[in-house]
Design an enzyme around this catalytic site. Structure first.
Site, PDB file in Angstrom:
ATOM      1  N   SER A 180      46.176 -17.570  81.730  1.00  0.00           N
ATOM      2  CA  SER A 180      45.322 -16.893  82.516  1.00  0.00           C
ATOM      3  C   SER A 180      45.691 -15.677  83.109  1.00  0.00           C
ATOM      4  CB  SER A 180      45.069 -17.802  83.906  1.00  0.00           C
ATOM      5  OG  SER A 180      44.386 -16.959  84.832  1.00  0.00           O
ATOM      6  N   TYR A 217      48.771 -22.135  91.428  1.00  0.00           N
ATOM      7  CA  TYR A 217      48.147 -21.943  90.234  1.00  0.00           C
ATOM      8  C   TYR A 217      48.664 -20.828  89.295  1.00  0.00           C
ATOM      9  CZ  TYR A 217      44.287 -21.247  86.800  1.00  0.00           C
ATOM     10  OH  TYR A 217      43.674 -21.314  85.678  1.00  0.00           O
TER      11      TYR A 217
HETATM   12  P1  NDP Z   1      36.626 -26.797  83.675  1.00  0.00           P
HETATM   13  O1  NDP Z   1      36.936 -27.436  84.811  1.00  0.00           O
HETATM   14  O2  NDP Z   1      35.380 -26.648  83.119  1.00  0.00           O
HETATM   15  O3  NDP Z   1      37.403 -27.653  82.633  1.00  0.00           O
HETATM   16  C1  NDP Z   1      38.521 -28.213  82.650  1.00  0.00           C
HETATM   17  C2  NDP Z   1      39.152 -29.407  81.439  1.00  0.00           C
HETATM   18  O4  NDP Z   1      40.188 -29.795  81.907  1.00  0.00           O
HETATM   19  C3  NDP Z   1      38.046 -30.420  81.578  1.00  0.00           C
HETATM   20  O5  NDP Z   1      37.749 -30.876  80.598  1.00  0.00           O
HETATM   21  C4  NDP Z   1      39.111 -31.578  82.450  1.00  0.00           C
HETATM   22  O6  NDP Z   1      38.547 -32.805  82.117  1.00  0.00           O
HETATM   23  C5  NDP Z   1      40.045 -31.303  81.989  1.00  0.00           C
HETATM   24  N1  NDP Z   1      41.149 -31.980  82.923  1.00  0.00           N
HETATM   25  C6  NDP Z   1      41.489 -31.540  84.087  1.00  0.00           C
HETATM   26  N2  NDP Z   1      42.449 -32.168  84.699  1.00  0.00           N
HETATM   27  C7  NDP Z   1      42.779 -33.233  83.549  1.00  0.00           C
HETATM   28  C8  NDP Z   1      43.657 -34.191  83.455  1.00  0.00           C
HETATM   29  N3  NDP Z   1      44.664 -34.505  84.540  1.00  0.00           N
HETATM   30  N4  NDP Z   1      43.774 -35.109  82.444  1.00  0.00           N
HETATM   31  C9  NDP Z   1      42.816 -34.568  81.459  1.00  0.00           C
HETATM   32  N5  NDP Z   1      42.168 -33.672  81.490  1.00  0.00           N
HETATM   33  C10 NDP Z   1      42.001 -32.880  82.603  1.00  0.00           C
HETATM   34  O7  NDP Z   1      37.475 -25.288  83.456  1.00  0.00           O
HETATM   35  P2  NDP Z   1      37.577 -24.312  82.373  1.00  0.00           P
HETATM   36  O8  NDP Z   1      37.169 -24.728  80.968  1.00  0.00           O
HETATM   37  O9  NDP Z   1      37.155 -22.677  83.098  1.00  0.00           O
HETATM   38  O10 NDP Z   1      39.339 -24.212  82.093  1.00  0.00           O
HETATM   39  C11 NDP Z   1      40.137 -24.582  80.958  1.00  0.00           C
HETATM   40  C12 NDP Z   1      41.347 -23.861  80.931  1.00  0.00           C
HETATM   41  O11 NDP Z   1      41.418 -22.651  81.280  1.00  0.00           O
HETATM   42  C13 NDP Z   1      42.282 -24.462  82.289  1.00  0.00           C
HETATM   43  O12 NDP Z   1      43.537 -24.504  81.725  1.00  0.00           O
HETATM   44  C14 NDP Z   1      42.203 -23.235  83.134  1.00  0.00           C
HETATM   45  O13 NDP Z   1      43.146 -23.111  84.077  1.00  0.00           O
HETATM   46  C15 NDP Z   1      42.060 -22.035  82.205  1.00  0.00           C
HETATM   47  N6  NDP Z   1      41.330 -20.882  82.612  1.00  0.00           N
HETATM   48  C16 NDP Z   1      40.162 -20.654  83.183  1.00  0.00           C
HETATM   49  C17 NDP Z   1      39.626 -19.558  83.860  1.00  0.00           C
HETATM   50  C18 NDP Z   1      38.278 -19.684  84.290  1.00  0.00           C
HETATM   51  O14 NDP Z   1      38.079 -18.503  85.153  1.00  0.00           O
HETATM   52  N7  NDP Z   1      37.350 -20.497  84.352  1.00  0.00           N
HETATM   53  C19 NDP Z   1      40.390 -18.454  83.378  1.00  0.00           C
HETATM   54  C20 NDP Z   1      41.740 -18.525  82.847  1.00  0.00           C
HETATM   55  C21 NDP Z   1      42.104 -19.750  82.368  1.00  0.00           C
HETATM   56  P3  NDP Z   1      38.330 -34.081  83.087  1.00  0.00           P
HETATM   57  O15 NDP Z   1      37.986 -33.563  84.414  1.00  0.00           O
HETATM   58  O16 NDP Z   1      37.185 -35.014  82.272  1.00  0.00           O
HETATM   59  O17 NDP Z   1      39.675 -35.089  83.139  1.00  0.00           O
HETATM   60  C1  8X3 Z   2      41.287 -18.552  86.297  1.00  0.00           C
HETATM   61  C2  8X3 Z   2      41.208 -16.899  86.578  1.00  0.00           C
HETATM   62  O1  8X3 Z   2      41.360 -15.230  88.257  1.00  0.00           O
HETATM   63  O2  8X3 Z   2      40.573 -17.427  89.155  1.00  0.00           O
HETATM   64  O3  8X3 Z   2      42.590 -18.684  85.738  1.00  0.00           O
HETATM   65  O4  8X3 Z   2      42.701 -17.070  88.343  1.00  0.00           O
HETATM   66  S1  8X3 Z   2      41.534 -16.731  88.161  1.00  0.00           S
END
Ligand code: NDP
Ligand code: 8X3
Length: 248
Positions: free
Chosen positions: A135, A148
């Site tokens: 991220s 985080y």
């Molecule tokens: P979402 O919340 O939409 O998706 C997160 C996914 O992670 C879900 O499918 C969830 O599945 C899974 N997950 C979370 N905890 C667990 C667990 N304990 N076991 C198995 N699966 C798990 O978030 P995003 O798609 O936005 O995020 C995806 C990745 O990208 C993350 O690592 C996030 O930190 C990163 N990210 C996101 C950004 C944003 O602004 N959205 C920016 C930068 C990075 P379930 O709940 O079914 O277990």
């Molecule tokens: C998710 C992006 O800026 O909310 O990783 O941390 S931010």
């Protein structure tokens, strides 16, 4: 030969969009997550090219059992997309719950390294690829980012360390580092507040899960001599602000 990708966290956001993208291009896709019903929906949508694995990535035993249950048609794995992860809370460090910190570390760090360790021997045999979701929070601190951001800095540096160790094996490693993207991320972070999520993204034209899926797919389909180390992207609406200065 059909290629196989394993995407953690395919029940929502980036992971679900990536599962659709790879399936559309004829790949075999293993999608994981805790929510079985979401994986069943994806299976109905994507058909025999998709295989869902329900497990909590923070649970080492459940992770190993799930991987060992894979049918032969979904082995070997060519690309591992370590996408599952979460942020919990936006409060300053001194006001957070320790349990939230532990859950982020257990998911974003321990879960990610566990599945990577498990799959590394096969990925080396395949001259495969690891794509890790870090991220912008790995590099640019912001109030309330505390643990985080720390977990994502780990993911960034772990990706670089893996590259060093995998030197000469042909295995490629990329850290994808998005800025603000609209998914269920903020809903999870705020404990389910749709209002907070809508407010954050309102008028900002954030990145979409499809934008990130495109980046993942692009990285995974580059010629085998090309390694993208880091891919950092933000929405045009997002940039940096000056340092804060406390006077008093
Ligand atoms: P979402 O919340 O939409 O998706 C997160 C996914 O992670 C879900 O499918 C969830 O599945 C899974 N997950 C979370 N905890 C667990 C667990 N304990 N076991 C198995 N699966 C798990 O978030 P995003 O798609 O936005 O995020 C995806 C990745 O990208 C993350 O690592 C996030 O930190 C990163 N990210 C996101 C950004 C944003 O602004 N959205 C920016 C930068 C990075 P379930 O709940 O079914 O277990
Ligand atoms: C998710 C992006 O800026 O909310 O990783 O941390 S931010």
């Amino acid at each position: 030969m059909t290629k196989t990708v394993l995407i953690t966290g395919a029940t929502s956001g980036f992971g679900r969009a990536a599962a659709r993208r790879f399936c559309d291009e004829g790949w075999n896709v293993i999608g994981t997550g805790r929510r079985a019903e979401r994986l069943e929906e994806l299976k109905s949508e994507l058909g025999s090219k998709f295989h869902g694995l329900v497990f909590d990535i923070a649970d080492e035993k459940a992770t190993a059992e799930a991987l060992n249950s894979l049918p032969d048609t979904f082995r070997p794995i060519d690309v591992l997309v370590n996408n599952a992860g979460l942020a919990l809370g936006t409060a300053p460090a001194q006001e957070t719950k320790l349990q939230d910190w532990h859950q982020m570390i257990d998911t974003n760090i321990k879960g990610l390294v566990t599945i990577t360790h498990h799959l590394l021997p096969k990925l080396i045999e395949q001259k495969g690829m690891i794509i890790n979701l870090a991220s912008i929070a790995a590099h640019y601190p912001y109030p309330g980012g505390n643990v985080y951001g720390g977990t994502k800095a780990f993911v960034h540096q772990f990706s670089y360390g893996l590259r060093s160790d995998l030197h000469g094996t042909g295995v490629r490693v990329t850290a994808i580092e998005p800025g603000m993207a609209e998914s269920e991320f903020t809903l999870v972070r705020t404990g389910g507040s749709q209002e907070a999520s809508d407010k954050l993204y309102d008028g900002a034209k954030p990145l979409t899960p499809e934008d990130i899926a495109e980046q993942i797919f692009w990285v995974a389909t580059l010629p085998p001599h090309v390694n993208i180390n880091t891919l950092e992207a933000m929405p045009v609406s997002q940039s940096w602000a000056p340092f804060q200065v406390h006077r008093g």
